[in-house]
Design an enzyme around this catalytic site. Structure first.
Site, mmCIF file in Angstrom:
data_model
loop_
_atom_site.group_PDB
_atom_site.id
_atom_site.type_symbol
_atom_site.label_atom_id
_atom_site.label_comp_id
_atom_site.label_asym_id
_atom_site.label_seq_id
_atom_site.Cartn_x
_atom_site.Cartn_y
_atom_site.Cartn_z
ATOM 1 N N GLU A 210 -7.816 -5.238 -0.347
ATOM 2 C CA GLU A 210 -8.362 -5.939 -1.503
ATOM 3 C C GLU A 210 -8.361 -7.450 -1.345
ATOM 4 O OE1 GLU A 210 -9.962 -3.995 -2.920
ATOM 5 O OE2 GLU A 210 -9.004 -2.796 -4.459
ATOM 6 N N HIS B 74 0.844 -1.196 0.000
ATOM 7 C CA HIS B 74 0.000 0.000 0.000
ATOM 8 C C HIS B 74 0.878 1.243 0.000
ATOM 9 C CE1 HIS B 74 -3.165 2.841 1.123
ATOM 10 N NE2 HIS B 74 -3.979 1.945 0.622
HETATM 11 N N1 ACO Z 1 3.984 -7.330 -4.937
HETATM 12 C C1 ACO Z 1 5.299 -7.297 -5.253
HETATM 13 N N2 ACO Z 1 6.073 -6.215 -5.076
HETATM 14 C C2 ACO Z 1 5.487 -5.128 -4.564
HETATM 15 C C3 ACO Z 1 4.122 -5.092 -4.190
HETATM 16 C C4 ACO Z 1 3.369 -6.265 -4.399
HETATM 17 N N3 ACO Z 1 2.068 -6.307 -4.093
HETATM 18 N N4 ACO Z 1 3.819 -3.877 -3.696
HETATM 19 C C5 ACO Z 1 4.946 -3.157 -3.773
HETATM 20 N N5 ACO Z 1 5.951 -3.905 -4.292
HETATM 21 C C6 ACO Z 1 7.316 -3.482 -4.534
HETATM 22 C C7 ACO Z 1 7.342 -2.357 -5.549
HETATM 23 O O1 ACO Z 1 7.427 -2.860 -6.875
HETATM 24 C C8 ACO Z 1 8.570 -1.584 -5.150
HETATM 25 O O2 ACO Z 1 9.685 -2.243 -5.701
HETATM 26 P P1 ACO Z 1 10.948 -1.391 -6.260
HETATM 27 O O3 ACO Z 1 11.477 -0.673 -5.058
HETATM 28 O O4 ACO Z 1 11.854 -2.452 -6.798
HETATM 29 O O5 ACO Z 1 10.386 -0.480 -7.295
HETATM 30 C C9 ACO Z 1 8.614 -1.773 -3.628
HETATM 31 O O6 ACO Z 1 7.841 -2.932 -3.349
HETATM 32 C C10 ACO Z 1 8.057 -0.616 -2.855
HETATM 33 O O7 ACO Z 1 6.783 -0.312 -3.377
HETATM 34 P P2 ACO Z 1 5.910 0.870 -2.724
HETATM 35 O O8 ACO Z 1 6.626 2.171 -2.911
HETATM 36 O O9 ACO Z 1 5.577 0.457 -1.359
HETATM 37 O O10 ACO Z 1 4.612 0.797 -3.623
HETATM 38 P P3 ACO Z 1 3.767 1.991 -4.254
HETATM 39 O O11 ACO Z 1 3.424 2.988 -3.216
HETATM 40 O O12 ACO Z 1 4.413 2.488 -5.495
HETATM 41 O O13 ACO Z 1 2.486 1.174 -4.734
HETATM 42 C C11 ACO Z 1 0.634 -0.264 -4.573
HETATM 43 C C12 ACO Z 1 1.464 0.797 -3.848
HETATM 44 C C13 ACO Z 1 0.253 0.271 -5.969
HETATM 45 C C14 ACO Z 1 -0.620 -0.555 -3.799
HETATM 46 C C15 ACO Z 1 1.519 -1.551 -4.700
HETATM 47 O O14 ACO Z 1 1.817 -2.056 -3.411
HETATM 48 C C16 ACO Z 1 0.852 -2.622 -5.539
HETATM 49 O O15 ACO Z 1 0.956 -2.576 -6.761
HETATM 50 N N6 ACO Z 1 0.143 -3.609 -4.892
HETATM 51 C C17 ACO Z 1 -0.562 -4.630 -5.642
HETATM 52 C C18 ACO Z 1 -1.878 -4.067 -6.184
HETATM 53 C C19 ACO Z 1 -2.923 -3.883 -5.092
HETATM 54 O O16 ACO Z 1 -3.111 -4.736 -4.226
HETATM 55 N N7 ACO Z 1 -3.616 -2.735 -5.172
HETATM 56 C C20 ACO Z 1 -4.668 -2.380 -4.220
HETATM 57 C C21 ACO Z 1 -4.196 -1.339 -3.262
HETATM 58 S S1 ACO Z 1 -5.423 -0.948 -2.039
HETATM 59 C C22 ACO Z 1 -6.464 0.143 -2.850
HETATM 60 O O17 ACO Z 1 -6.104 0.875 -3.711
HETATM 61 C C23 ACO Z 1 -7.872 0.171 -2.442
#
Ligand code: ACO
Length: 374
Positions: free
Chosen positions: A311, A253
């Site tokens: 989710e 998140h």
């Molecule tokens: N699976 C694998 N890797 C992940 C995930 C995940 N679910 N979430 C974050 N990461 C990775 C990112 O790719 C990033 O890697 P990097 O440093 O190599 O680029 C690292 O972890 C840090 O990411 P964050 O900065 O914490 O993530 P960001 O704030 O950009 O995105 C998001 C948040 C979009 C929710 C992301 O966690 C994601 O894509 N999750 C999966 C989709 C999801 O479940 N969405 C629903 C969110 S809740 C809502 O909107 C109601």
């Protein structure tokens, strides 16, 4: 993080509005909805009470609640034009979220309060009617005697739901009703800040919610559980996904650095539901998949503390309510429209257009070349 030109990628950490609707504390894992911790509110409030609370900052007394319920219930039916549109797009097999975006746009712009009532009232009717059309069934007329959540389930199935189902859905709708400056809410506020109408703002918000990084995650999250099929396959399956650079839907998140408190509320609601009814085997498999995913994410991004988000349990709860996967995101919209409309009222009060800046990276000093010389 801000770069030298002042660019903050993804607007992370940027404060774009003041709101009294909800407060999200990502470090502590807290969500406060109009003063109430989500754990306090979600299992108790009817959806109508939640909408009233978000709009007026107070819980309604019995008379106010009765008249608010009535105001919403009398706006549930769809116009002939909306029904025609839905029938036309059902014939084209348009996905439900796109049909919802189009049909929400047929709500007539008017006074802001009327628009907001009509949107909150009619989104469930649109989703349910469209689903039945897709299935080749006649839409079911809304029943004004039923509450908002129970009526949605009734319009989907043609049968009034049991108390347990209605309660579980109310819990879900309240849990997702508002969540700070999330992407779809921001989109709605940008649109209304131009003095456009709330209908346009909600149409834009539905478009933003649809994306898999926002509200589009629960369907894929459940698909993963189905594809894994049995717990012994979870680790290999998830490792392969992460190895391909894919994200695990339902985890991580932007704001929460600890577990999303909404996941806990929905996990408890899902447990109640699956304890009394539903596919117990799937429920237990999902819990095992969650644990494996958390372990692998800790390995994959050490120090980031990627946790289960709303989710994952949305998927489990809505599946337990016998909603098809395709309706997960539209059902999220049915809950979040409470917050979108509340934010629109707030934004209208501030009357300041949201208009940030960009850093230009293109060429300079080009000179026009006629087409035949290019
Ligand atoms: N699976 C694998 N890797 C992940 C995930 C995940 N679910 N979430 C974050 N990461 C990775 C990112 O790719 C990033 O890697 P990097 O440093 O190599 O680029 C690292 O972890 C840090 O990411 P964050 O900065 O914490 O993530 P960001 O704030 O950009 O995105 C998001 C948040 C979009 C929710 C992301 O966690 C994601 O894509 N999750 C999966 C989709 C999801 O479940 N969405 C629903 C969110 S809740 C809502 O909107 C109601």
């Amino acid at each position: 993080m801000e770069d030298r030109a002042g660019l903050v990628a993804g607007l992370e950490g940027v404060v774009a509005a003041e709101t009294r609707l909800s407060r999200v504390d990502g470090e502590e894992g807290e969500l406060i909805v109009a003063g109430y911790p989500v754990e306090e509110l979600a299992g108790r409030a009817s959806f109508e009470e939640t909408v009233y609370l978000l709009w007026y900052d107070v819980l309604p007394d019995p008379e106010q609640l009765a008249s608010f319920r009535e105001e919403l219930a009398c706006r549930r039916a769809l116009s002939g034009a909306t029904m025609d549109l839905l029938r036309a797009v059902a014939a084209e097999r348009v996905p439900a979220m796109d049909a919802l975006r189009m049909a929400a746009g047929t709500v007539r712009p008017g006074a802001p309060h009327d628009e907001a009532l009509a949107l909150v009232a009619s989104l469930p009717t649109i989703v349910a009617a469209y689903r039945r059309m897709q299935e080749g069934e006649e839409p079911v007329e809304p029943d004004p005697e039923l509450g908002h959540a129970a009526n949605y389930l009734y319009m989907l199935t043609g049968e009034a739901p049991g108390e347990e189902f209605a309660r579980a859905l109310e819990t879900y709708l309240t849990t997702v009703s508002d969540h700070g400056m999330n992407a779809s809410t921001f989109a709605a506020r940008v649109i209304v800040s131009t003095r456009s109408d709330i209908v346009s703002a909600v149409v834009g918000a539905i478009g933003a919610l649809k994306g898999p990084l926002h509200g589009g995650a629960p369907g894929p999250a459940l698909d993963v559980v189905f594809e894994i099929g049995e717990a012994s396959r979870a680790e290999a399956y998830l490792r392969e996904k992460l190895g391909r650079g894919e994200r695990l839907m339902g985890f991580g998140h932007r704001i929460y650095r600890v577990r999303d408190p909404r996941a806990d509320v929905l996990a408890a609601a899902a447990k109640r539901l699956y304890d009394t009814d539903g596919d117990r085997r799937l429920y237990e498999l999902a819990l095992e998949v969650e644990q494996t995913a958390l372990r692998l994410l800790a390995e994959h991004k050490p120090g980031r503390n990627l946790q289960t988000n709303v989710e994952f349990y949305t998927a489990l709860l809505l599946h337990g309510l016998e909603l098809p996967t395709e309706l997960f995101t539209p059902t999220f919209a049915i809950g979040r429209v409470a917050g979108w409309t509340g934010h629109c009222f707030e934004q209208q009060g501030s009357d300041r257009i949201i208009r940030p800046q960009s850093v230009y990276l293109g060429e300079e000093n080009r000179r026009w070349v006629p087409v035949e010389e290019r």
